[in-house]
Design a protein around this motif. Structure first.
Motif, mmCIF file in Angstrom:
data_model
loop_
_atom_site.group_PDB
_atom_site.id
_atom_site.type_symbol
_atom_site.label_atom_id
_atom_site.label_comp_id
_atom_site.label_asym_id
_atom_site.label_seq_id
_atom_site.Cartn_x
_atom_site.Cartn_y
_atom_site.Cartn_z
ATOM 1 N N HIS A 18 43.970 48.855 17.848
ATOM 2 C CA HIS A 18 42.869 48.683 19.158
ATOM 3 C C HIS A 18 43.274 49.901 20.394
ATOM 4 N N VAL A 19 44.697 50.509 19.634
ATOM 5 C CA VAL A 19 45.053 51.713 20.651
ATOM 6 C C VAL A 19 45.532 52.321 20.244
ATOM 7 N N PRO A 20 44.501 53.900 20.594
ATOM 8 C CA PRO A 20 45.363 55.546 19.535
ATOM 9 C C PRO A 20 46.517 55.195 19.606
ATOM 10 N N SER A 21 47.186 54.958 20.816
ATOM 11 C CA SER A 21 48.637 56.096 21.427
ATOM 12 C C SER A 21 49.604 54.593 22.086
ATOM 13 N N LYS A 22 50.343 55.264 22.639
ATOM 14 C CA LYS A 22 51.482 54.208 23.813
ATOM 15 C C LYS A 22 50.648 55.016 25.011
ATOM 16 N N ALA A 23 50.700 56.108 25.131
ATOM 17 C CA ALA A 23 50.038 56.373 26.380
ATOM 18 C C ALA A 23 48.011 55.600 26.891
ATOM 19 N N ASP A 24 47.812 55.603 26.222
ATOM 20 C CA ASP A 24 46.893 55.108 26.416
ATOM 21 C C ASP A 24 46.827 53.502 26.546
ATOM 22 N N LEU A 25 47.778 53.256 25.894
ATOM 23 C CA LEU A 25 48.270 51.513 26.231
ATOM 24 C C LEU A 25 48.700 51.914 27.655
ATOM 25 N N LEU A 26 49.421 52.313 28.032
ATOM 26 C CA LEU A 26 49.647 52.771 29.562
ATOM 27 C C LEU A 26 48.550 52.816 30.447
ATOM 28 N N ASP A 27 47.942 53.865 30.188
ATOM 29 C CA ASP A 27 46.600 54.394 31.443
ATOM 30 C C ASP A 27 46.509 52.873 30.999
ATOM 31 N N GLY A 28 45.704 52.429 29.919
ATOM 32 C CA GLY A 28 44.899 50.672 30.478
ATOM 33 C C GLY A 28 45.666 50.239 31.328
ATOM 34 N N LEU A 29 47.096 49.922 31.431
ATOM 35 C CA LEU A 29 47.695 48.948 31.789
ATOM 36 C C LEU A 29 47.585 48.945 33.066
ATOM 37 N N ILE A 30 48.148 50.531 33.454
ATOM 38 C CA ILE A 30 47.822 50.942 34.517
ATOM 39 C C ILE A 30 46.139 50.624 35.217
ATOM 40 N N ASP A 31 45.553 50.789 35.006
ATOM 41 C CA ASP A 31 43.957 50.616 34.941
ATOM 42 C C ASP A 31 44.034 49.505 35.610
ATOM 43 N N LEU A 32 44.308 48.478 34.556
ATOM 44 C CA LEU A 32 44.580 47.097 35.249
ATOM 45 C C LEU A 32 45.518 46.622 36.287
ATOM 46 N N VAL A 33 46.461 47.231 36.945
ATOM 47 C CA VAL A 33 47.193 47.168 37.713
ATOM 48 C C VAL A 33 46.575 47.735 39.541
ATOM 49 N N PHE A 34 45.645 48.799 38.550
ATOM 50 C CA PHE A 34 44.790 49.606 39.814
ATOM 51 C C PHE A 34 43.679 48.454 40.154
ATOM 52 N N GLY A 35 43.665 47.569 39.048
ATOM 53 C CA GLY A 35 42.116 46.568 39.194
ATOM 54 C C GLY A 35 42.365 45.317 40.340
ATOM 55 N N GLU A 36 43.989 44.989 40.164
ATOM 56 C CA GLU A 36 44.791 44.391 40.637
ATOM 57 C C GLU A 36 44.323 44.075 42.698
ATOM 58 N N ILE A 37 43.944 45.481 42.756
ATOM 59 C CA ILE A 37 44.195 46.167 44.515
ATOM 60 C C ILE A 37 42.691 45.778 44.919
ATOM 61 N N GLU A 38 42.340 45.735 45.792
ATOM 62 C CA GLU A 38 41.051 45.552 46.736
ATOM 63 C C GLU A 38 41.106 46.617 46.993
ATOM 64 N N LEU A 39 39.600 47.477 47.062
ATOM 65 C CA LEU A 39 39.328 48.587 46.950
ATOM 66 C C LEU A 39 38.998 48.817 49.073
ATOM 67 N N PRO A 40 39.647 49.935 49.428
ATOM 68 C CA PRO A 40 39.879 49.679 51.238
ATOM 69 C C PRO A 40 38.338 50.082 50.966
ATOM 70 N N SER A 41 37.827 49.429 52.730
ATOM 71 C CA SER A 41 36.085 49.848 52.772
ATOM 72 C C SER A 41 36.316 50.337 54.364
ATOM 73 N N ALA A 42 35.665 51.358 54.415
ATOM 74 C CA ALA A 42 35.504 51.613 55.952
ATOM 75 C C ALA A 42 34.949 50.842 56.768
ATOM 76 N N ALA A 43 34.444 49.940 56.374
ATOM 77 C CA ALA A 43 33.022 49.086 57.107
ATOM 78 C C ALA A 43 34.211 48.174 57.849
ATOM 79 N N VAL A 44 35.482 48.295 57.643
ATOM 80 C CA VAL A 44 37.221 48.266 58.612
ATOM 81 C C VAL A 44 37.399 48.620 59.512
ATOM 82 N N GLY A 45 37.163 49.786 59.248
ATOM 83 C CA GLY A 45 37.784 51.123 60.042
ATOM 84 C C GLY A 45 38.818 51.613 59.308
#
Length: 187
Positions: A18-45
């Protein structure tokens, strides 16, 4: 990988289907964490956007303490990670930050966010009561008056009712945002 395999009830080697390496697994986990964080919007300043981003990252790192040292270390970031970084830079640039100042702001904010999260995660206390008990125990080991500034800090600040180390985060964050605001106006 062996521990992960045990946790999900499979042999470690079968994870590599399912995952080629431990590094790929960590990359995916970090991407999931970043996915939890709402993107900043210039609309609010830029300032409210960077403030809310910093609060959201700290909250995510409290939920995922294992991620603190990994958030910016991945060399193969996923799409959520790249979207996040792009949105931060876009927010700053749309607010009029020259490219160099946007880079400085990003580095400064992330250094503060991750540094505070790392320090907070490594503290040997969680509550105000635990903080007070530890501070008193530490000071009791030394002769009275030997560390006068530390004693003053402890008794006049840390041991005061309602003290919460976590509130230092927002105070420092506001100092940084104030400084960035001055730098932007000067630019």
């Amino acid at each position: 990988m062996r521990k992960l395999g045990e946790a999900v009830g499979v042999e470690a080697m079968s994870l590599y289907n399912h995952v080629p390496s431990k590094a790929d697994l960590l990359d995916g986990l970090i991407d999931l964490v970043f996915g939890e964080i709402e993107l900043p919007s210039a609309a609010v300043g830029w300032r409210p956007a960077m403030y809310e981003r910093a609060i959201a990252i700290r909250a995510a790192l409290k939920r995922h303490r294992w991620a603190i040292g990994l958030m910016e270390s991945r060399t193969s970031p996923g799409s959520a990670t790249l979207r996040h970084h792009d949105a931060v830079l876009g927010c700053l640039r749309q607010a009029g930050f020259p490219l160099a100042l946007a880079a400085h702001a990003y580095a400064l904010l992330d250094s503060y966010i991750y540094g505070f999260a790392l320090q907070e995660a490594s503290l040997p206390f969680d509550t105000g009561q635990e903080t007070a008990e530890l501070a008193q125990a530490m000071l009791a080991q030394f002769p009275a008056g030997e560390y006068s500034h530390l004693a003053e800090f402890t008794f006049e600040h840390v041991l005061q009712p309602g003290y919460d180390y976590g509130r230092e985060y927002e105070y420092g964050l506001n100092l940084i945002l104030d400084g960035l605001d001055r730098a932007l106006r000067a630019a």
